[in-house]
Design a protein around this motif. Structure first.
Motif, mmCIF file in Angstrom:
data_model
loop_
_atom_site.group_PDB
_atom_site.id
_atom_site.type_symbol
_atom_site.label_atom_id
_atom_site.label_comp_id
_atom_site.label_asym_id
_atom_site.label_seq_id
_atom_site.Cartn_x
_atom_site.Cartn_y
_atom_site.Cartn_z
ATOM 1 N N GLU A 61 0.151 0.082 11.206
ATOM 2 C CA GLU A 61 0.009 -0.666 12.456
ATOM 3 C C GLU A 61 -0.679 0.176 13.524
ATOM 4 O O GLU A 61 -1.522 -0.321 14.292
ATOM 5 C CB GLU A 61 1.390 -1.123 12.944
ATOM 6 N N ARG A 62 -0.354 1.458 13.597
ATOM 7 C CA ARG A 62 -1.035 2.335 14.565
ATOM 8 C C ARG A 62 -2.502 2.513 14.216
ATOM 9 O O ARG A 62 -3.357 2.597 15.102
ATOM 10 C CB ARG A 62 -0.323 3.695 14.601
ATOM 11 N N LEU A 63 -2.789 2.590 12.920
ATOM 12 C CA LEU A 63 -4.188 2.729 12.498
ATOM 13 C C LEU A 63 -4.995 1.497 12.894
ATOM 14 O O LEU A 63 -6.131 1.604 13.353
ATOM 15 C CB LEU A 63 -4.248 2.948 10.986
ATOM 16 N N PHE A 64 -4.418 0.314 12.723
ATOM 17 C CA PHE A 64 -5.115 -0.916 13.123
ATOM 18 C C PHE A 64 -5.365 -0.961 14.625
ATOM 19 O O PHE A 64 -6.405 -1.434 15.081
ATOM 20 C CB PHE A 64 -4.299 -2.143 12.698
ATOM 21 N N ASP A 77 -6.924 -4.142 1.825
ATOM 22 C CA ASP A 77 -5.927 -3.408 1.037
ATOM 23 C C ASP A 77 -4.740 -2.989 1.899
ATOM 24 O O ASP A 77 -3.580 -3.093 1.489
ATOM 25 C CB ASP A 77 -6.567 -2.174 0.386
ATOM 26 N N MET A 78 -5.029 -2.517 3.097
ATOM 27 C CA MET A 78 -3.959 -2.049 3.972
ATOM 28 C C MET A 78 -3.132 -3.216 4.500
ATOM 29 O O MET A 78 -1.923 -3.076 4.720
ATOM 30 C CB MET A 78 -4.537 -1.238 5.126
ATOM 31 N N GLU A 79 -3.747 -4.357 4.698
ATOM 32 C CA GLU A 79 -2.986 -5.538 5.124
ATOM 33 C C GLU A 79 -2.021 -5.984 4.022
ATOM 34 O O GLU A 79 -0.889 -6.383 4.304
ATOM 35 C CB GLU A 79 -3.936 -6.669 5.505
ATOM 36 N N ARG A 80 -2.491 -5.923 2.764
ATOM 37 C CA ARG A 80 -1.594 -6.266 1.657
ATOM 38 C C ARG A 80 -0.447 -5.269 1.557
ATOM 39 O O ARG A 80 0.706 -5.648 1.316
ATOM 40 C CB ARG A 80 -2.383 -6.322 0.344
ATOM 41 N N GLU A 81 -0.759 -3.984 1.732
ATOM 42 C CA GLU A 81 0.300 -2.979 1.691
ATOM 43 C C GLU A 81 1.288 -3.177 2.841
ATOM 44 O O GLU A 81 2.500 -3.038 2.663
ATOM 45 C CB GLU A 81 -0.317 -1.574 1.775
ATOM 46 N N ARG A 235 5.029 -5.643 -4.588
ATOM 47 C CA ARG A 235 3.627 -5.986 -4.804
ATOM 48 C C ARG A 235 2.789 -4.765 -5.162
ATOM 49 O O ARG A 235 1.742 -4.885 -5.773
ATOM 50 C CB ARG A 235 3.079 -6.634 -3.540
ATOM 51 N N THR A 236 3.261 -3.589 -4.744
ATOM 52 C CA THR A 236 2.482 -2.385 -5.030
ATOM 53 C C THR A 236 2.477 -2.041 -6.514
ATOM 54 O O THR A 236 1.664 -1.255 -6.959
ATOM 55 C CB THR A 236 3.062 -1.195 -4.244
ATOM 56 N N ASP A 237 3.408 -2.634 -7.297
ATOM 57 C CA ASP A 237 3.446 -2.369 -8.739
ATOM 58 C C ASP A 237 2.507 -3.274 -9.518
ATOM 59 O O ASP A 237 2.372 -3.110 -10.725
ATOM 60 C CB ASP A 237 4.869 -2.580 -9.270
ATOM 61 N N ALA A 238 1.858 -4.235 -8.860
ATOM 62 C CA ALA A 238 1.024 -5.194 -9.570
ATOM 63 C C ALA A 238 -0.150 -4.544 -10.306
ATOM 64 O O ALA A 238 -0.393 -4.860 -11.477
ATOM 65 C CB ALA A 238 0.525 -6.256 -8.593
ATOM 66 N N PRO A 239 -0.932 -3.628 -9.673
ATOM 67 C CA PRO A 239 -2.043 -3.009 -10.422
ATOM 68 C C PRO A 239 -1.577 -2.245 -11.657
ATOM 69 O O PRO A 239 -2.210 -2.298 -12.708
ATOM 70 C CB PRO A 239 -2.680 -2.072 -9.383
#
Length: 292
Positions: A61-64, A77-81, A235-239
């Motif tokens: 959130e700070r990066l955005f 990618d970061m929005e999904r994370e 969701r991070t385990d999907a790949p």
């Protein structure tokens, strides 16, 4: 021949000898401070924990807010994370609250369930001995109330405050007094959740489990397929899961085509050396090679 003095002794030449002895003794006792500083040994949150999810959420959130010119693929990618971490925080917060509520009301739910089971057992015994149809109809109603009471103690939503069904009654050995107390208990007013449990009983066990695991008053945010005690994959385990699935499919296709069992690294290296020895020396100008 005089012995050579140490540097520590030479430092105290301008001090009185009596004081030098004490200072030397203290210098030997003193040890260098090797304790690690708090900065060098920061606590690192374990990946998958709620602390790690909160840190990553705050960082993204700070990066955005700071960098608005991120590449679109990186931002996606970061929005999904970020969404995955928010879901993790919500899940773990709910489970913590659920565990606290289970511990808080465990005792009262246990005793009321035992009492409801006892009442239902007594009423079934009376039904088996009943001859009058009017009495039988009344006993059927009382049995229904006792059965819903038992389901209420088992399937009341874990994340919501539990309202007791039965008040405290004085223990007595008189059968008439006990029968009157049970009659008062069955005729007492029930909390609003009792009707919800009764409606869920008519739908079946799945509806009761869904009611017990609901997160809001209307049950709109209960995840489908949720089972208590079963770890939900993030969701991070999907790949990683997709790569494993693709690898299994490739091995299955090779087996169907009559290919041999996949070789391990040692066998592949051995086969490569045999092929090189068979092919003979290769000039530097030729294309191809091990490192290409």
């Amino acid at each position: 021949m005089a012995t050579k003095r140490s540097h520590t002794e030479a430092e105290f030449d301008h001090i009185h000898p009596d004081r030098v002895r004490g200072d030397l003794a203290n210098a030997k006792k003193r040890k260098p401070n090797l304790a690690p500083t708090a900065k060098s040994h920061k606590h690192k949150a374990k990946e998958g924990s709620i602390e790690y999810a909160k840190k990553r959420k705050r960082t993204i959130e700070r990066l955005f807010q700071r960098d608005t010119e991120l590449p679109q693929d990186v931002r996606n990618d970061m929005e999904r994370e970020l969404a995955a971490h928010k879901a993790t925080i919500e899940d773990k917060t709910f489970h913590r609250r659920r565990s606290a509520m289970i511990s808080k009301y465990h005792m009262v739910r246990f005793f009321e369930r035992k009492k409801a089971m006892r009442l239902a057992k007594q009423i079934r015994k009376k039904i088996a001995q009943a001859e009058n149809q009017d009495d039988l109809a009344q006993l059927q109603k009382e049995l229904h109330v006792a059965e819903v009471d038992e389901a209420y103690t088992q399937y009341h939503p874990h994340a919501e405050p539990y309202t007791g069904l039965y008040g405290r009654t004085k223990s007595s050995d008189d059968e008439e007094t006990l029968a009157l107390a049970d009659k008062v208990t069955l005729d007492a007013e029930r909390p609003p959740m009792w009707k919800t449990v009764e409606a869920a009983m008519a739908e079946g066990t799945n509806a009761l489990v869904k009611l017990r695991e609901r997160r809001s008053a209307d049950g709109s945010d209960v995840k489908p397929g949720f089972k208590p005690g079963k770890k939900q994959s993030s969701r991070t385990d999907a790949p990683k899961l997709a790569a494993q699935k693709q690898k299994r499919e490739e091995h299955g296709a090779r087996a169907q085509n009559g290919a041999a069992t996949p070789m391990n690294r040692r066998e592949r290296r051995k086969l490569m050396h045999q092929q090189k020895a068979t092919a003979g020396p290769q000039s530097d100008d030729e294309d191809g090679g091990f490192f290409e």
